[in-house]
Structure formats: structure tokens, C-alpha cells
Design an enzyme around this catalytic site. Sequence first.
Site, PDB file in Angstrom:
ATOM      1  N   HIS A   1      29.949  28.156  41.875  1.00 38.20           N
ATOM      2  CA  HIS A   1      30.044  27.292  40.588  1.00 38.20           C
ATOM      3  C   HIS A   1      29.255  25.919  40.560  1.00 38.20           C
ATOM      4  CE1 HIS A   1      32.958  25.664  37.189  1.00 38.20           C
ATOM      5  NE2 HIS A   1      31.604  25.931  36.728  1.00 38.20           N
TER       6      HIS A   1
ATOM      7  N   HIS B   1      33.990  31.132  42.246  1.00 36.27           N
ATOM      8  CA  HIS B   1      35.004  30.062  42.066  1.00 36.27           C
ATOM      9  C   HIS B   1      36.189  29.748  42.799  1.00 36.27           C
ATOM     10  CE1 HIS B   1      33.140  29.739  37.992  1.00 36.27           C
ATOM     11  NE2 HIS B   1      32.882  31.010  38.104  1.00 36.27           N
TER      12      HIS B   1
ATOM     13  N   TYR C   1      37.994  34.377  34.382  1.00 39.45           N
ATOM     14  CA  TYR C   1      37.306  35.267  35.588  1.00 39.45           C
ATOM     15  C   TYR C   1      37.412  36.659  35.409  1.00 39.45           C
ATOM     16  CZ  TYR C   1      38.032  30.452  37.241  1.00 39.45           C
ATOM     17  OH  TYR C   1      38.128  29.273  37.446  1.00 39.45           O
TER      18      TYR C   1
ATOM     19  N   CYS D   1      33.354  23.101  43.429  1.00 40.86           N
ATOM     20  CA  CYS D   1      33.919  24.619  43.378  1.00 40.86           C
ATOM     21  C   CYS D   1      32.608  25.456  43.702  1.00 40.86           C
ATOM     22  CB  CYS D   1      34.237  25.165  41.838  1.00 40.86           C
ATOM     23  SG  CYS D   1      34.792  26.357  41.629  1.00 40.86           S
TER      24      CYS D   1
ATOM     25  N   LYS E   1      30.610  20.041  40.132  1.00 36.26           N
ATOM     26  CA  LYS E   1      31.903  20.291  40.846  1.00 36.26           C
ATOM     27  C   LYS E   1      31.531  20.605  42.357  1.00 36.26           C
ATOM     28  CE  LYS E   1      33.638  21.830  36.421  1.00 36.26           C
ATOM     29  NZ  LYS E   1      34.901  22.370  35.935  1.00 36.26           N
TER      30      LYS E   1
END
Length: 133
Positions: A115, A10, A39, A123, A121
Site C-alpha cells: 500500500h 495491506h 479488502y 502500510c 503510509k
Amino acid sequence: MRKIDKIIIHCTATPEGRAVSVADVTRWHKARGFRTIGYHYLIGLDGAVYPGRALEQVGAHCVGQNANSVGVCYVGGCDKQMRPKDTRTAAQRESLRRLVRELKARFAGVTVHGHREFAAKACPSFDVSREAF
């Protein structure tokens, strides 16, 4: 220890060069209703690897994937206009490679993902499949 089969990378989705701490991310995640940081690791701009949530605990970083994964996040991921950009410093790149290799040695057979493979996304703002982990 829980069964780990994925490492999910991420970014903090913060502007290039802006320092972000574990305390900052923990505050953001608590504001979203999480118990603590989601995380397991955070990699600072200088490449320092900071522990987040304990590996023994299920993360809160990727819907549908948390139970069997480790969440690794680097600080950055956006340009100054908040557009997705691979902003990893040389130190972050090296620390990420080292951490992923350590996790792969510890958890045989794990796969490494961005991710964005599991969510709509950008990410982590780079193609994880092209990295030499």
C-alpha cells in the site's frame, strides 16, 4: 470479471498480537462511509484467510488503484506503541505467500505491491518487493 492487474498488500495497523475479525474491519470501513469491508481478503493471526469483498467487486483499499486490484490485508502491522512493525506470524507469512501465488495463477501478469507504494503510509509495514511471491 473485472480486469485485475495488481495485488496490493495491506495491514490493519493494529498492535502486534491483537486479533481482528472481518466483522471488525467491516465496522471500521462502514464508519468511514464504505458499503462494506474494502479488502478482498483478510489474513488472521493464525494464518486463516477470510474472504471480504467479492473479487468481482471493486475494492475500497487504495485510492486510485481500486478498479483493477485485489486488496489483501493481514492483521497487525504495529508494535505495542503503535509504531510500524512487520508483525506477521509464521502462519500469516505462509498464507500470504500461498494466497498471492494463487491470485497470480488466476490473474496472469499481475504485479504485487505494498500500500505504501501508492500512499504516504508505512502500510503494510514491510517491503513487499523483497518477498518471494
